[in-house]
Scaffold this active site. Structure first.
Site, PDB file in Angstrom:
ATOM      1  N   LYS A  51      -5.693 -36.009   1.072  1.00 42.64           N
ATOM      2  CA  LYS A  51      -5.668 -36.490  -0.317  1.00 42.64           C
ATOM      3  C   LYS A  51      -6.129 -35.418  -1.323  1.00 42.64           C
ATOM      4  CE  LYS A  51      -4.447 -40.767   0.733  1.00 42.64           C
ATOM      5  NZ  LYS A  51      -3.214 -41.406   0.278  1.00 42.64           N
ATOM      6  N   GLU A  58      -6.638 -45.297  -8.244  1.00 42.44           N
ATOM      7  CA  GLU A  58      -6.830 -46.481  -7.405  1.00 42.44           C
ATOM      8  C   GLU A  58      -7.150 -45.983  -6.010  1.00 42.44           C
ATOM      9  OE1 GLU A  58      -3.897 -45.052  -7.888  1.00 42.44           O
ATOM     10  OE2 GLU A  58      -3.526 -44.745  -5.745  1.00 42.44           O
ATOM     11  N   SER A  89      -3.820 -36.525   9.456  1.00 44.96           N
ATOM     12  CA  SER A  89      -4.029 -36.589   8.004  1.00 44.96           C
ATOM     13  C   SER A  89      -5.494 -36.670   7.584  1.00 44.96           C
ATOM     14  CB  SER A  89      -3.248 -37.764   7.421  1.00 44.96           C
ATOM     15  OG  SER A  89      -3.591 -38.968   8.089  1.00 44.96           O
TER      16      SER A  89
HETATM   17  C1  LIG Z   1      -6.507 -40.192   6.284  1.00 42.64           C
HETATM   18  C2  LIG Z   1      -5.398 -40.936   5.633  1.00 42.64           C
HETATM   19  N1  LIG Z   1      -4.164 -40.820   6.153  1.00 42.64           N
HETATM   20  C3  LIG Z   1      -3.105 -41.476   5.617  1.00 42.64           C
HETATM   21  C4  LIG Z   1      -3.262 -42.309   4.522  1.00 42.64           C
HETATM   22  C5  LIG Z   1      -2.073 -43.043   3.995  1.00 42.64           C
HETATM   23  O1  LIG Z   1      -1.602 -42.534   2.792  1.00 42.64           O
HETATM   24  P1  LIG Z   1      -0.242 -41.724   2.697  1.00 42.64           P
HETATM   25  O2  LIG Z   1       0.799 -42.557   3.406  1.00 42.64           O
HETATM   26  O3  LIG Z   1       0.009 -41.600   1.247  1.00 42.64           O
HETATM   27  O4  LIG Z   1      -0.433 -40.420   3.368  1.00 42.64           O
HETATM   28  C6  LIG Z   1      -4.538 -42.464   3.938  1.00 42.64           C
HETATM   29  C7  LIG Z   1      -4.745 -43.317   2.769  1.00 42.64           C
HETATM   30  O5  LIG Z   1      -5.820 -43.548   2.297  1.00 42.64           O
HETATM   31  C8  LIG Z   1      -5.631 -41.751   4.515  1.00 42.64           C
HETATM   32  O6  LIG Z   1      -6.869 -41.856   4.021  1.00 42.64           O
END
Ligand SMILES: Cc1ncc(COP(=O)(O)O)c(C=O)c1O
Length: 385
Positions: free
Chosen positions: A84, A106, A370
């Site tokens: 993020k 948000e 992620s």
């Molecule tokens: C670690 C992590 N991975 C994935 C996501 C999902 O979001 P996005 O699909 O936008 O990557 C989030 C959302 O808060 C997250 O904190």
């Protein structure tokens, strides 16, 4: 993307008051991308503050256990613990570029809220974060982190008290304060140009990963990423979309396919309009948005970015799902085998790989890790979503 649409998806379905702000954002974004000084500053902050480039790690123990070659793109190693931050630094700079003094955001899991509060502190911007009260309870530590970083956290009590209600509240704030406020949206969702803005700032993940594989002398056979709104997935897919590489997006399968017990927007939803864009969503026969469930707060969203809807219909990306239990299993498995505790969101991508490892036998599989899972320990230990 052409004229604010990915194929038939996207657009700008908002009240008249927001149209000038979205046009201003679109113009500023185009100018920002051409502004050498701002782009240099973005890259410098990503490397000196956020910790880029993130490595690609070969997970040798996991690979041996499951009969494939697993590579992890380590977004979990970034400052604040997830991808993020790429987007919040980018949009924070964009807000400054537009002369705005305040950002609003948000948050569901709290990761985007923390990343926004962090970027705001760094760049000297005032910051307000909206969060559904259910999410605020589930992610109390992140609420405290945001406050410590100088942000005001506004807890939303309406609707299902989760991410979609926080987005509605943030959009209302933006309508009232659009003159001096930038809405720092957290995923590739919302009205044009937000999906493109967020995709641009997250595409650093795929660019880097592609270069790292080029240096190793081969490309992955499969790239797998979890999909909430879809920003980490778009970020990594953009690096490989022109290759032969198979691309798989994994949604939250929750407990079952019954309405209200999953967040399989692309798997079980239909096209409609939510939060300013035409995309797949989950709604009932009366047109009401369905409640969603996932063990991970970050995947608990009844919509998805319009580019994913396009990639689904074009057939370039396959969208699958992973149930809560399988994500939990993968969460523990990666921790035990590799010493890496993944975010529950990322554990969905891993859970898909575990479950489908026989079909992936011998393949080079790249998973976008992620985020890190420290924030999820109480959920995992308490066994509740
Ligand atoms: C670690 C992590 N991975 C994935 C996501 C999902 O979001 P996005 O699909 O936008 O990557 C989030 C959302 O808060 C997250 O904190």
């Amino acid at each position: 993307m052409a004229g604010g649409y990915y194929g038939r998806f996207g657009g700008r379905f908002v009240s008249e008051t927001l149209i000038p702000a979205l046009s201003q954002l679109e113009e500023a974004f185009t100018a920002f991308k051409r502004d050498e000084a701002f782009c240099r500053r973005f890259r410098k902050i990503l490397s000196e503050y956020a910790g880029r480039p993130t490595p690609v790690t070969f997970a040798s123990n996991f690979s041996k256990a499951y009969g494939l070659n697993l590579y992890l793109k380590r977004e979990d190693l970034l400052h604040t613990g997830a991808h993020k931050i790429n987007n919040t630094i980018g949009q924070g700079l964009l807000a400054k570029f537009m002369g705005k003094r305040r950002v609003i955001a948000e948050t569901g899991a709290g990761q985007h809220g923390v990343a926004t509060a962090t970027a705001a502190a760094l760049l000297g911007l005032e910051c307000t974060v909206y969060m559904g009260s259910l999410d605020a309870e589930r992610q109390r530590i992140n609420v405290e982190r945001m406050k410590l970083l100088g942000a005001e956290v506004r807890v939303v009590e309406e609707g299902s008290r989760t991410l979609k209600d926080a987005i509605n509240a943030a959009l209302r704030d933006w309508v009232r304060n659009v003159r001096d406020t930038h809405y720092l949206i957290g995923s590739v969702v919302g009205p044009h140009p937000f999906p493109e803005v967020v995709a641009h700032f997250q595409s650093v993940i795929g660019e880097e990963a592609r270069g790292q594989f080029e240096a190793m002398g081969f490309m992955p056979d499969v790239v797998v990423a979890c999909v909430g709104g879809g920003s980490n997935a778009i970020g990594i897919f953009r690096g490989f979309v022109d290759e032969e590489t198979e691309l798989v997006g994994v949604e939250a399968g929750g407990l079952s396919d019954e309405p209200g017990r999953h967040a399989r927007t692309l798997g079980l939803g239909r096209p409609g309009i939510l939060h300013g864009a035409f995309s797949y969503l989950l709604y009932d026969e009366h047109g009401n948005i369905t409640d969603v469930h996932s063990i991970s707060a970050g995947l608990d969203y009844p919509g998805v970015g319009p580019e994913h809807s396009f990639l689904k219909e074009s057939g370039r990306v396959r969208y699958e799902h992973c149930r809560d239990d399988d994500a939990l299993f993968a969460f523990k498995e990666l921790s035990r085998l590799e010493g890496i505790i993944p975010a529950l969101e990322s554990a969905h991508a891993l859970g898909y790989v575990v479950k489908n490892s026989p079909q992936m036998s011998g393949k080079n599989v790249l998973v976008n890790l992620s985020g890190r899972g420290d924030k999820d320990l109480s959920i995992v230990l308490g066994g509740k979503g």
